[in-house]
Design a protein around this motif. Structure first.
Motif, short mmCIF file in Angstrom:
data_model
loop_
_atom_site.label_atom_id
_atom_site.label_comp_id
_atom_site.label_asym_id
_atom_site.label_seq_id
_atom_site.Cartn_x
_atom_site.Cartn_y
_atom_site.Cartn_z
N LEU A 762 40.43 61.26 38.97
CA LEU A 762 41.71 61.10 39.66
C LEU A 762 42.37 59.78 39.30
CD1 LEU A 762 40.97 62.58 43.20
CD2 LEU A 762 42.72 63.38 41.60
N ILE A 763 41.57 58.70 39.37
CA ILE A 763 42.14 57.38 39.06
C ILE A 763 42.55 57.32 37.59
CG2 ILE A 763 41.56 54.94 38.80
CD1 ILE A 763 40.11 55.06 41.42
N ALA A 764 41.75 57.92 36.73
CA ALA A 764 42.14 57.96 35.31
C ALA A 764 43.44 58.72 35.13
CB ALA A 764 41.02 58.60 34.48
N THR A 817 38.63 51.47 41.31
CA THR A 817 39.78 51.22 42.18
C THR A 817 40.59 50.05 41.67
OG1 THR A 817 38.50 52.07 44.07
CG2 THR A 817 40.46 50.74 44.54
N LEU A 818 39.90 48.99 41.31
CA LEU A 818 40.60 47.80 40.83
C LEU A 818 41.30 48.08 39.49
CD1 LEU A 818 37.93 45.14 41.76
CD2 LEU A 818 40.22 45.30 42.72
N ARG A 819 40.69 48.89 38.68
CA ARG A 819 41.33 49.24 37.42
C ARG A 819 42.62 50.03 37.67
NH1 ARG A 819 37.31 51.93 33.63
NH2 ARG A 819 36.41 49.85 33.73
N GLY A 820 42.56 50.94 38.64
CA GLY A 820 43.77 51.66 39.02
C GLY A 820 44.82 50.72 39.57
N MET A 821 44.39 49.74 40.37
CA MET A 821 45.34 48.75 40.89
C MET A 821 45.98 47.96 39.76
SD MET A 821 43.46 47.12 44.20
CE MET A 821 43.60 47.88 45.83
N ALA A 822 45.18 47.64 38.74
CA ALA A 822 45.72 46.86 37.62
C ALA A 822 46.82 47.64 36.91
CB ALA A 822 44.60 46.52 36.64
#
Length: 1777
Positions: A762-764, A817-822
């Protein structure tokens, strides 16, 4: 590959077949791309194993793959060619067969279409189709081809080219190697002949039928049928060939006369072959014999006479005795009826003929071959002597015979024939033979045999002679008579038989005649040869070479043994069906319909397996099959299998293409797949199987978006956004955060892994979705995105605070999660679209969470030097913080938000007094082992220091660190082991720190003190600028920069592993030890930093400092910086505890610079340039001195290399846009352009502070050349939008730099700029036009380019004015010459004039860009005649006049309004418009009579006259108007006269205004000049200059005289006392009077002024630097008029002044006085008498004597010669009586 390919051939279920086929295709694509990446084609044979060769061979023969992935197929063939020549040969033959099959099917399809056909194209297809008969054996093709040939030859209007090509195809069919094809062709021809010539057509019109056989009536066709068809062993062919010929020979009654004649004409060259079949017992043979008959038996004869005689003689050589006997009877008829037969021997009777039936059936055939010796054995003069003997009638016959025999021996050498040919030997031989057959011929019989031998040898070597003699029937009968006379002499008979063979078979001996492609200049063969069929049918009396053992039209078929290979047969079968049905779509429709096609052989029909392979291989059909499977699925497994297959199609696209959209992408755009997957995305998964299915679908969507990122589908993005933004349930967003129920569930490890994988996918998906919007411009789509961004931000914030399990902090989940935030926070405005929460509140929540993560995973654990855990977490968190800082900048109204970044956060109770850390948490990140963390955290520091509060806070946070903030940042910047991207951010921080003004000494209560330096030994403390200089000095700052610039590397970094912190697949481990060596590729478009966005994509060049250490030791230690670091205070990571407060003895601050070579990037140097720019502002003199010592400017300019950027752009043009190398090249171009921009700003600052830094000749010329080349780089249609924008940004700075160079150092730089522009003039014209066209998109570039052009042209005009007295031929071209050149580049300057003029006229008066265009237009018009001409054509003069009229009307209208203040601030716009219009007119009229005429026609003077009251109210307007009038009246009498005209009230002016209109503008000007106050000198000077122009006009002088204006001259007051210098007004009057004095009427005006001459004599006593002799010139002019001489002579003061000037020390004064006196005395006796006064005469004589001495060689100077001439004539006049 081999395994999957062989598995498909086995009998298996459909599911397994699909599996193996998909695996084979994907594996093959991957293998080929891997080979292309790793191995050059030419090295394939050295490294690849045999198994790979086999696999590539199978892949090359896979027809569906080759059509679906053509680029891969080309690569496969290239490798196969290197690996295995045998397999490659098989492939090539198969490919040729496939092409032939395609031509076959296309031909059949086109033939069947209605309407006009392209016959030439059909013939070409038919020719190619013949090669594949051995495979498809589709015999209906033959009949269609023959029908086309018949149709072409039937038409009389058919082109020869079309007939020739069709005949070529037909001949190939007649001689086809396959017996079935040949038989079918002959049978079809026979049927067509029967159809056209059969007896059933007796009642039909002949002409409409027989034309159908014209394609057979050609010598080549008849030759093929006669020579090869009739001798074919296959009975079916030879029978048909004989039948065709029989029908043609017997069909005279069924043919038109034209057709029959055409047949006979075509048959004549073939008769030698055809007569071999003559036979009295055969129908065809009888018809052939009938051709040779004449007289009563056959009417007038079918053949021409000579041809018929030759055919009869030829029958004497056939093998059948009966035919030879008939031939003798026919010959007897010829000989009996021959002219002069009574006088010739022998007498023809039956007795003689009965003995010669076998006359030419010789036992010993003659060898015709001649010798070809290398050297001549006999001299040419000897040959001539022998020839004279042979031809002389006076020589004895025995000698002549001997000479003939010798000649025969000589001619055996072929080289001697050329010499003998000139001697006309043939005529003499024929003469001897004629003499022999005469009644007295016995005398010369001895000469016959050598003569015949001679003739034979000549004809053997001379084909042209053979052709000529074979057409002489008299020679043929002569030779036959000779053979009858010598019938018992076998030698003579054999020679005659050989001659007959040469003459009768000459037509078929020439192979060129029967060639398929005869040459335009055929060369006759020197060696006589005959077709093999002649040998078979005739008794030949000679030995000759044979030719045409097989048909010359036979084609060579490729070996068909390869058809036995199954891959080849499969390939051809599929190719046949694809061609038959014209593509895969039609073929698959046919397969799906289930109908059977019986039109071709069963072996050509597709099997079920073939159909399945086709359906699976083609993406469109394969995807459609997947969708059907999903719709019809009954279990999760079926759907997942279909989705997996869809993912494989996407993978195949990626593997097969380097750029563009692949087959799968094209198919997905046309298929309604959204509805198929929609139902799976709208509900929450109920079980693990549901979750697995959802993972697969999301994975597919993610892949699809990645593939479409460059060219995303708006429809797809809208669909997925609407799906994500739908109200509850919203499974895709809800699944990101576990509910409380889900969190409390006891689930097994499998379900945990599935959920984690689902969240990961999902985040990807969301990350890819965000990146997909980079190129989207659709408004609705973007609005949906903005709402989604904020919703996703809130969801990710929830995820940040949730862990996977109570017993373990979920690092993988947190990192995702942090990668998605980035990804999310990289977009500007991501927090702005929440209806319930303010953007700043969301940012504060993010800040709180992110700082908590940093605290937990980094600060409290001493950084990641202690542990590898959380490395990805730290990296992503810091990047999020960097993005967050820019988001908070955008939303916060002041810099108070910076305090929110301090740790600890929140308010504590009063009892607790924690140490305020501020931003101290940020410093450890600057020395993290990961360069990406260091880079990003320094970027965060750079962002925070954008504000003064950030600088102060960060400085205060570094007080406990050795060196403080300044020392730390300088350490990082000068650290040679550090990578460029990290050092770059350190430079940005230093740049920001220098922005705030710093004091020279300590000032209390001053917020910003700058750096602080303290020396323990001396106790000296420095602060502010002195401390800064000390810090830079001790760090060897400029020396380090010198080394950095010397080691700049512009090229590509080939060692990168193409890794990224955030743009990588989810499954890749990006936290390895080698991360420091990876290429950081965070997209620059995500950045919202204040400085250049490309700072997030700097290419680093760091090399690990030490293998055994996890820390990096900075080479630069601190100077002793305040406050002093104590042992118990925290220190920056990597620094050792200092043992002394003094610099270490071996510190690089005081030690020599390190010798190691570390490359730096252009992006780092761009930051260095910006830093140096700020240093130059902060401490100008010190920085300038440092620049000079370190030679920094020279080194920085030396890096500018246009060749590098030209090569990069060329590489971008030739490469596909989305391949990784192209991305790298784009990055390098961006960095270099950024460097050029920064360098340009630095150089501009240098020009302001110290121009000498830049104006050195060895630096300036190459710099300007490179700048011009960068400006002329062609960027259209090759680069992406971002790179083009970067070019525009750089061009803006480069234009600004060039303009600054011309302004500040024009004397030095102008020639270099002009020369560089001249070398690239056409390209620069295009660049200027492009920049002007960007006024709306890129106003800064528009302004900079036009400003540079204005400055350049202004400088050019200024230099022209300065240099006009110098030599006109300059060594370099001028801009004016380039603009006005008429030969080359004619269109470019015109286009530039046009676009600037359009830009000026197309913008409103309030647009500031209009003024920019006006300035450029003014400059162009001032220097370029071409621009003036274009302006005239474009009606600029009329437009300006209309504008001036409109302004006048508007001003008049406003003046009527009560209380309206005219020409106040509100009307400043009118003043500017009017001023610009007049300036444009002025420059347009400058030295251009054509434009002045146009202005005259446009009523310029009346318009200015109407504006006069308004001009009087504004000095600037008056100045512009007067300048316009000065230019208008210069050298333009009509314009001057127009000022004298009255306006006749055409432009009325309100009477209440000051200076109401008079009757003419001239009077207004005179009034203005009379009333002008002395303080307004500019207008005063311009008015008198204008009047000086008018003074040259007769009409204007009349107005001046009538107005009594000149009386004002008499009221001038001259300087008194010791001041001997005239005032400016007096000088202006003198110049006016001088112009008036040029005409006699003007001279009279001057003389009528009482006291004018006296005043002029008084004025002549005063000094003036610019024009000291104007009064003398006025006297000089007056003296030339006879009417004025008495008045001059009567004025003693004038005579005295002129005589006194003869003794002046100034030669100009002497010359003027001498000329005046000579003119006065010329033809005026009274003047002679007066001037003979002794004092005057003495002065004249002395002046003449001195002049002769001074001007010893007067011819060198015209003025000196004139001076001497004046005095000489004056002396003579005064000496005469």
């Amino acid at each position: 590959m081999c395994y999957h390919k062989s598995s498909v051939d086995l009998e298996q279920t459909e599911m397994l077949l699909v599996h193996h086929r998909m695996a084979f295709v994907s594996t093959s694509l991957f293998a080929v791309r891997l080979l292309q990446t790793l191995l050059p084609v030419e090295k394939a044979s050295e490294f690849l194993p045999e198994t790979m060769s086999t696999a590539l061979f199978l892949l090359s023969l896979d027809m569906p793959v080759s059509l679906e992935y053509p680029t891969i197929h080309e690569a496969v063939v290239a490798y196969l060619e290197q690996l295995n020549s045998e397999n490659y040969s098989i492939y090539k033959r198969a490919a040729e067969a496939i092409y032939s099959i395609e031509c076959t099917c296309n031909f059949l399809s086109d033939v069947g279409k209605e309407g006009e056909k392209n016959l030439l194209e059909l013939v070409e297809l038919a020719d190619q189709a013949l090669c594949s008969f051995s495979y498809h054996q589709h015999f209906p093709l033959i009949k269609e081809i023959i029908c086309i040939c018949s149709k072409i030859w039937k038409s009389a209007q058919a082109s020869p080219l079309l007939q020739g090509e069709s005949q070529k195809v037909f001949l190939h069919m007649l001689s086809h190697p396959l017996p079935q094809v040949k038989a079918e062709t002959y049978n079809c021809c026979l049927e067509m002949v029967k159809e056209c010539l059969g007896v059933h057509n007796v009642t039909k019109p002949v002409s409409s039928l027989c034309n159908g056989i014209h394609f057979l009536l050609h010598p080549k066709v008849l030759y093929e049928i006669s020579a090869f068809g009739m001798q074919e062993p296959q009975n079916e062919v030879n029978a048909a060939a004989k039948a065709i010929l029989l029908y043609l020979l017997q069909g005279r009654m069924m043919m038109t006369l034209l057709t029959w004649n055409k047949f006979i004409e075509s048959l004549c060259p073939v008769l030698p072959v055809l007569q071999g079949y003559a036979d009295l017992e055969d129908s065809l043979g009888n018809c052939i014999l009938l051709l040779s008959q004449a007289g009563s038996e056959a009417g007038e004869g079918i053949l021409p006479c000579t041809t018929r005689l030759k055919s009869v003689l030829r029958l004497l050589l056939v093998k059948k005795l009966s035919v030879r006997s008939l031939a003798l009877k026919l010959l007897a008829f010829y000989l009996a009826n021959e002219e002069g037969a009574d006088t010739k021997r022998p007498i023809i009777d039956a007795r003689i003929l009965s003995r010669v039936t076998n006359l030419f059936i010789v036992k010993k055939p003659i060898e015709l071959k001649l010798d070809d010796r290398k050297e001549l054995l006999i001299k040419l003069d000897t040959v001539e002597k022998v020839h004279e003997i042979f031809t002389s009638d006076d020589v004895d016959l025995v000698l002549r015979k001997s000479a003939a025999e010798q000649l025969a021996v000589i001619l055996q050498d072929i080289k001697m024939h050329a010499a003998v040919k000139k001697l006309c030997l043939i005529d003499k031989i024929i003469e001897y033979l004629n003499e022999c057959v005469g009644q007295d011929g016995k005398v010369v019989e001895c000469l016959v045999q050598p003569c015949l031998t001679l003739l034979r040898k000549v004809l053997c070597a001379d084909p042209a002679m053979r052709v000529s003699l074979s057409q002489q029937s008299s020679l043929l009968t002569l030779l036959f008579r000779v053979s009858l006379i010598f019938h018992e002499d076998c030698t003579v008979v054999t020679e005659v038989a050989a001659l007959f063979c040469l003459l009768l078979f000459d037509e078929v001996s020439r192979m060129e005649m029967w060639s398929v492609n005869p040459s335009s200049n055929p060369s006759l063969p020197s060696v006589f040869s005959l077709p093999v069929s002649i040998f078979r049918r005739y008794h030949l009396p000679v030995h000759v070479i044979g030719h045409h053992a097989v048909s010359p039209y036979a084609i060579v078929l490729p070996l068909s043994d390869f058809l036995a290979l199954k891959p080849v047969s499969d390939m051809l079968r599929i190719a046949w069906n694809l061609s038959w049905y014209h593509g895969s779509d039609n073929l698959l429709k046919q397969v799906n319909s289930g109908t059977d096609n019986q039109e071709f052989l069963d072996t050509l029909k597709l099997s079920t397996k073939d159909s399945l392979i086709l359906k699976i291989t083609y993406a469109a059909s394969g995807l459609q099959d997947c969708f059907c499977s999903i719709v019809q699925a009954t279990a999760h497994r079926d759907v997942r299998a279909a989705v997996t297959r869809m993912s494989f199609y996407l993978l195949n696209d990626k593997l097969s293409l380097k750029g563009g959209i692949g087959p799968c992408g094209v198919a997905l755009k046309s298929l309604a797949w959204h509805t198929v997957l929609n139902r799976f995305l709208q509900v929450l998964p109920a079980c693990t199987e549901d979750e697995k299915l959802l993972i697969d679908i999301i994975h597919f969507l993610n892949k699809l978006m990645k593939e479409q990122r460059k060219n995303p589908s708006v429809e797809f993005l809208n669909w997925i956004l609407e799906l994500l933004l739908r109200h509850s349930p919203n499974p895709l967003l809800d699944l990101l955060v576990l509910t409380e129920t889900q969190a409390r569930e006891e689930i097994d490890d499998i379900r945990t892994a599935v959920r984690q994988q689902l969240q990961k996918e999902l985040i990807a998906l969301f990350n890819t979705l965000l990146l997909s919007f980079m190129a989207v411009t659709d408004r609705k789509c973007l609005e949906l995105l903005y709402v989604f961004q904020t919703q996703l931000a809130l969801k990710l914030l929830q995820c940040l605070r949730v862990t996977d399990a109570p017993h373990f902090y979920g690092l993988p989940s947190l990192e995702r999660t942090l990668r998605g935030m980035a990804h999310l926070t990289a977009f500007q405005g991501w927090s702005s679209h929440s209806p319930l929460t303010r953007p700043l509140d969301i940012c504060m929540k993010y800040l709180s969470g992110l700082l908590e993560v940093i605290t937990s995973f980094y600060v409290e654990r001493g950084g990641n030097a202690m542990s590898f855990m959380g490395k990805g977490v730290t990296k992503s968190t810091v990047l999020c913080l960097l993005h967050l800082s820019h988001e908070m900048m955008a939303h916060a109204r002041s810099s108070e938000w910076i305090s929110l970044w301090f740790l600890p956060l929140g308010s504590l109770s009063e009892e607790q007094t924690p140490t305020q850390q501020g931003l101290a948490w940020l410093i450890p990140l600057w020395v993290d082992r990961d360069p990406e963390v260091r880079f990003t955290s320094l970027g965060l520091g750079s962002a925070l220091t954008t504000f003064e509060a950030g600088c102060v806070a960060l400085t205060n946070s570094c007080q406990n660190i050795s060196g403080g903030l300044w020392g730390t940042v300088v350490n990082i910047l000068l650290d040679q082991s550090e990578c460029s991207m990290v050092r770059r951010e350190a430079a940005f921080i230093l740049q920001n720190l220098l922005v705030i003004p710093m004091p020279m000494e300590t000032i209390k209560d001053y917020t910003w003190q700058g750096p602080c330096v303290h020396d323990e030994d001396s106790g000296l403390s420095l602060i502010g600028k002195p401390a800064l200089q000390a810090l830079l000095y001790h760090c060897h700052f400029y020396e380090h920069l010198n080394q950095m610039v010397k080691h700049c590397y512009l090229g590509l970094y080939r060692f990168d592993l193409n890794s990224s912190a955030f743009v990588i697949s989810e499954g890749r481990d990006s936290n390895g030890l080698d991360d420091s060596f990876k290429f950081w590729r965070a997209p620059s478009r995500m950045s919202s930093q204040d400085h250049d966005p490309s700072s997030l994509s700097t290419t680093e060049t760091m090399v690990a400092a030490s293998v055994g250490s996890a820390e990096i030791q900075p080479p630069v230690q601190s100077v002793v910086l305040l406050p002093e670091a104590s042992r118990d205070q925290p220190m920056a990571q990597g620094e050792h505890e200092p043992t002394s407060s003094r610099p270490p003895p071996h510190s690089p601050l005081s030690a020599p610079l390190p010798q190691q070579c570390v490359f730096v990037t252009a992006s780092l140097l761009s930051a260095i340039c910006s830093l140096l720019d700020n240093l130059l502002v902060t401490a100008p003199r010190d920085t300038v001195n440092a620049f000079g010592k370190a030679h920094l400017i020279e080194l920085l300019c030396g890096i500018v290399d246009a060749t590098f950027i030209e090569a990069c752009v060329q590489e971008l043009r030739t490469s596909l846009p989305s391949s990784p190398p192209v991305e790298h090249v784009q990055a390098q171009v961006s960095f270099f352009l950024e460097y050029l921009s920064s360098l340009s700003r630095l150089l501009q600052s240098c020009l302001l502070v110290e121009p000498n830094l830049v104006t050195q000749d060895d630096l300036l010329k190459p710099l300007i050349n490179n700048i011009i080349r960068v400006l002329t780089v062609c960027i259209n249609n090759a680069l992406d939008v971002e790179l083009i924008s970067a070019f525009y940004h750089t061009w803006t700075h480069l234009f600004d730099l060039l303009a600054a160079l011309l302004r500040k150092a024009g004397a030095v730089s102008h020639s270099s700029v002009t020369s560089a522009l001249a070398r690239h003039w056409a390209a620069m014209m295009d660049v200027f036009c492009e920049c002007v066209g960007l006024s709306s998109r890129c106003p800064a570039l528009y302004t900079a380019s036009l400003h540079f052009l204005s400055v350049l042209l202004t400088e050019e005009a200024r230099r022209h004015c300065q240099d006009k007295d110098k030599a006109s031929s300059l060594s370099h071209p001028t801009i004016t010459s380039l603009l006005d050149e008429t030969q080359d580049n004619q269109k470019s300057p015109d286009r530039l004039n046009e676009v600037i003029l359009q830009c000026y006229e197309g913008k409103s008066s309030r647009d500031t860009l209009k003024r920019v265009a006006a300035n450029a237009l003014l400059s162009l018009l001032a220097v370029s005649r071409r621009a003036q001409k274009h302006a005239l054509k474009a009606d600029l003069i009329d437009n300006c006049m209309e504008q001036m009229k409109h302004i006048n009307a508007q001003l008049n209208l406003d003046s009527l309004r009560p209380g309206k203040a005219v020409l106040k601030k509100k009307e400043d716009g009118f003043i500017k418009e009017l001023s610009i219009a007049m300036q444009l007119l002025r420059n347009c009229l400058y030295q251009n009579e054509e434009c002045k005429e146009a202005a005259l026609e446009a009523h310029l003077v009346p318009v200015l006259h109407s504006l006069w009251p308004w001009l009087l109210m504004d000095d600037s307007l008056m100045q512009n108007a007067l300048q316009l009038l000065c230019v208008y009246t210069a050298n333009f009498p009509n314009g001057c006269s127009s000022l004298c005209w009255s306006s006749y009230g055409q432009y009325p002016v309100h009477a209440a205004h000051r200076g109401a209109s008079s009757s003419s503008l001239m009077l207004c000007i005179l009034k203005l000049a009379s009333q002008m106050p002395l303080e307004n000198t500019n207008i005063q000077q311009t008015v008198f200059l204008f009047l000086s122009n008018l003074a040259l006009s007769h009409d204007c002088k009349g107005v001046i005289q009538k107005s009594n204006f000149l009386q004002n001259f008499l009221s001038l007051t001259l300087p008194k006392g010791g001041n001997k210098h005239l005032g400016n007004l007096t000088i202006l009057w003198l110049k006016l009077l001088l112009n008036i004095s040029f005409g006699e009427d003007g001279q009279q005006m001057i003389l009528r002024l009482d006291g004018c001459l006296d005043l002029l004599t008084e004025i002549s006593k005063y000094k003036h630097k610019s024009s000291p002799y104007i009064p003398l010139l006025i006297f000089h002019n007056i003296c030339f008029s006879p009417a004025n001489k008495p008045k001059i002579l009567a004025n003693e003061k004038v005579i005295t002044i002129l005589a006194a000037c003869l003794e002046s020390k100034n030669q100009n004064a002497q010359r003027i006085a001498a000329a005046a006196l000579w003119a006065l005395t010329y033809n005026y006796q009274k003047a002679k008498t007066t001037l003979k006064n002794p004092s005057i005469k003495r002065k004249v004589d002395e002046a003449y004597s001195l002049a002769k001495k001074a001007f010893s060689n007067p011819e060198e100077s015209p003025l000196n010669a004139y001076h001497l001439k004046c005095l000489e004539n004056l002396v003579q006049l005064l000496s005469s009586s």
